[in-house]
Design a protein around this motif. Structure first.
Motif, PDB file in Angstrom:
ATOM      1  N   VAL A  61       0.848  -1.199   0.000  1.00  0.00           N
ATOM      2  CA  VAL A  61       0.000   0.000   0.000  1.00  0.00           C
ATOM      3  C   VAL A  61       0.883   1.248   0.000  1.00  0.00           C
ATOM      4  O   VAL A  61       0.650   2.196  -0.757  1.00  0.00           O
ATOM      5  CB  VAL A  61      -0.982  -0.014   1.189  1.00  0.00           C
ATOM      6  N   GLN A  64       2.164   2.074  -3.254  1.00  0.00           N
ATOM      7  CA  GLN A  64       1.072   2.331  -4.199  1.00  0.00           C
ATOM      8  C   GLN A  64       0.922   1.225  -5.242  1.00  0.00           C
ATOM      9  O   GLN A  64       0.567   1.470  -6.388  1.00  0.00           O
ATOM     10  CB  GLN A  64       1.234   3.702  -4.854  1.00  0.00           C
ATOM     11  N   LEU A  66      -0.875  -1.580  -4.138  1.00  0.00           N
ATOM     12  CA  LEU A  66      -2.242  -1.929  -3.752  1.00  0.00           C
ATOM     13  C   LEU A  66      -2.886  -0.721  -3.094  1.00  0.00           C
ATOM     14  O   LEU A  66      -2.198   0.145  -2.555  1.00  0.00           O
ATOM     15  CB  LEU A  66      -2.253  -3.092  -2.751  1.00  0.00           C
ATOM     16  N   VAL A  67      -4.201  -0.713  -3.103  1.00  0.00           N
ATOM     17  CA  VAL A  67      -4.966   0.288  -2.366  1.00  0.00           C
ATOM     18  C   VAL A  67      -5.917  -0.467  -1.443  1.00  0.00           C
ATOM     19  O   VAL A  67      -6.454  -1.517  -1.817  1.00  0.00           O
ATOM     20  CB  VAL A  67      -5.717   1.250  -3.313  1.00  0.00           C
ATOM     21  N   GLU A  69      -9.362  -0.608   0.413  1.00  0.00           N
ATOM     22  CA  GLU A  69     -10.671  -0.016   0.156  1.00  0.00           C
ATOM     23  C   GLU A  69     -11.737  -0.686   1.023  1.00  0.00           C
ATOM     24  O   GLU A  69     -11.768  -1.903   1.137  1.00  0.00           O
ATOM     25  CB  GLU A  69     -11.006  -0.200  -1.327  1.00  0.00           C
ATOM     26  N   TYR A  80      -8.062  -5.371  -0.427  1.00  0.00           N
ATOM     27  CA  TYR A  80      -6.913  -4.806  -1.121  1.00  0.00           C
ATOM     28  C   TYR A  80      -7.095  -4.997  -2.621  1.00  0.00           C
ATOM     29  O   TYR A  80      -7.336  -6.107  -3.079  1.00  0.00           O
ATOM     30  CB  TYR A  80      -5.618  -5.472  -0.658  1.00  0.00           C
ATOM     31  N   PRO A  82      -5.543  -3.996  -6.628  1.00  0.00           N
ATOM     32  CA  PRO A  82      -4.336  -3.530  -7.330  1.00  0.00           C
ATOM     33  C   PRO A  82      -4.558  -2.154  -7.946  1.00  0.00           C
ATOM     34  O   PRO A  82      -5.629  -1.869  -8.480  1.00  0.00           O
ATOM     35  CB  PRO A  82      -4.116  -4.594  -8.405  1.00  0.00           C
ATOM     36  N   THR A  83      -3.554  -1.328  -7.861  1.00  0.00           N
ATOM     37  CA  THR A  83      -3.533  -0.053  -8.573  1.00  0.00           C
ATOM     38  C   THR A  83      -3.044  -0.339  -9.994  1.00  0.00           C
ATOM     39  O   THR A  83      -2.728  -1.487 -10.332  1.00  0.00           O
ATOM     40  CB  THR A  83      -2.565   0.921  -7.894  1.00  0.00           C
ATOM     41  N   GLU A  84      -2.919   0.689 -10.790  1.00  0.00           N
ATOM     42  CA  GLU A  84      -2.337   0.506 -12.121  1.00  0.00           C
ATOM     43  C   GLU A  84      -0.922  -0.051 -11.994  1.00  0.00           C
ATOM     44  O   GLU A  84      -0.515  -0.953 -12.733  1.00  0.00           O
ATOM     45  CB  GLU A  84      -2.319   1.831 -12.885  1.00  0.00           C
ATOM     46  N   LYS A  85      -0.178   0.470 -11.013  1.00  0.00           N
ATOM     47  CA  LYS A  85       1.182  -0.019 -10.754  1.00  0.00           C
ATOM     48  C   LYS A  85       1.153  -1.503 -10.386  1.00  0.00           C
ATOM     49  O   LYS A  85       2.001  -2.282 -10.818  1.00  0.00           O
ATOM     50  CB  LYS A  85       1.783   0.810  -9.616  1.00  0.00           C
ATOM     51  N   GLY A  86       0.171  -1.913  -9.599  1.00  0.00           N
ATOM     52  CA  GLY A  86       0.033  -3.316  -9.220  1.00  0.00           C
ATOM     53  C   GLY A  86      -0.359  -4.199 -10.392  1.00  0.00           C
ATOM     54  O   GLY A  86       0.170  -5.301 -10.562  1.00  0.00           O
ATOM     55  N   LYS A  87      -1.288  -3.720 -11.218  1.00  0.00           N
ATOM     56  CA  LYS A  87      -1.703  -4.489 -12.399  1.00  0.00           C
ATOM     57  C   LYS A  87      -0.546  -4.678 -13.370  1.00  0.00           C
ATOM     58  O   LYS A  87      -0.471  -5.687 -14.067  1.00  0.00           O
ATOM     59  CB  LYS A  87      -2.870  -3.803 -13.095  1.00  0.00           C
TER      60      LYS A  87
END
Length: 169
Positions: A61, A64, A66-67, A69, A80, A82-87
Motif C-alpha cells: 500500500v 502504491q 495496492l490500495v 478499500e 486490497y 491492485p492499482t495501475e502499478k500493481g496491475k
C-alpha cells in the motif's frame, strides 16, 4: 516508503526486486491479481502469519501497488485492490510462472494455466519486442545504458560494460 540500500542503485531490476525481497510479496500479488483480496482469505490461502501478511500488505500500500478499500460499513471490512502499478506486475508474475512451469512443474504438469479471453485459447506468456513483436531472448538482445544509467554501487562494472556497448554500435 521504507528506503532500502537497493533504492539508490541505478538499476530497475534492483529497485523492483527490493520490493519483492521474499516470496510472500509475489504470492500476495499473485492472489490479489487472481481475485483474493480480503486479508483473512489471503492469510488462509497462503498459510502466512497475520503479522507477516500485515507488514507485506502495508508495504504494498505504501508503495502504491495496492490500495486498501472499504467494501462494508457494518462491521467495517476492507480489502486490497491492485492499482495501475500493481496491475503492471501481472506480466512479471506470468514470466515467473512460465519459467517455473518449464523448470519446476513436476510430472503432473503446471499447477495453473492462462487462458487468453480474447481468443479463448490456453496460452504461454511471451515477452516480445515492442516494435516488431519478435520474442526477446538473451541471444537476440543486448543491454545499453539508459538516460538514468550510471556506474555506482550495484552497477560499478555493469555500467562500464553497457557504456562500452554503446560505443560499439
Amino acid at each position: 516508503m521504507t528506503r532500502t540500500p537497493l533504492a539508490g542503485v541505478a538499476c530497475s531490476i534492483a529497485r523492483a526486486t527490493d520490493l519483492f525481497g521474499d516470496a510472500w510479496t509475489a504470492l500476495i500479488m499473485r492472489d490479489v491479481l487472481a481475485g483474493l483480496t480480503r486479508f483473512d482469505d489471503l492469510a488462509y490461502d497462503l498459510g502466512i502469519s497475520r503479522k507477516v501478511l500485515a507488514a507485506r500488505l502495508a508495504r504494498l500500500v505504501a508503495e502504491q501497488v495496492l490500495v486498501r478499500e472499504r467494501y462494508q460499513e457494518h462491521p467495517p471490512r476492507e480489502h486490497y485492490l491492485p492499482t495501475e502499478k500493481g496491475k503492471d506486475l501481472y506480466p512479471v508474475l506470468l514470466a515467473l510462472m512460465n519459467w517455473g512451469d518449464r523448470w519446476y512443474a513436476g510430472q503432473d504438469g503446471p499447477p495453473a494455466v492462462i487462458r487468453h479471453l480474447g481468443c479463448a485459447h490456453v496460452t504461454t506468456p511471451v515477452t516480445g519486442c515492442g516494435h516488431c513483436g519478435e520474442p526477446l531472448t538473451l541471444d537476440n538482445t543486448t543491454q545499453l545504458p539508459g538516460p538514468g544509467g550510471r556506474s555506482g554501487p550495484g552497477t560499478r562494472m555493469l555500467g562500464q560494460l553497457m557504456t562500452s556497448r554503446r560505443s560499439d554500435n
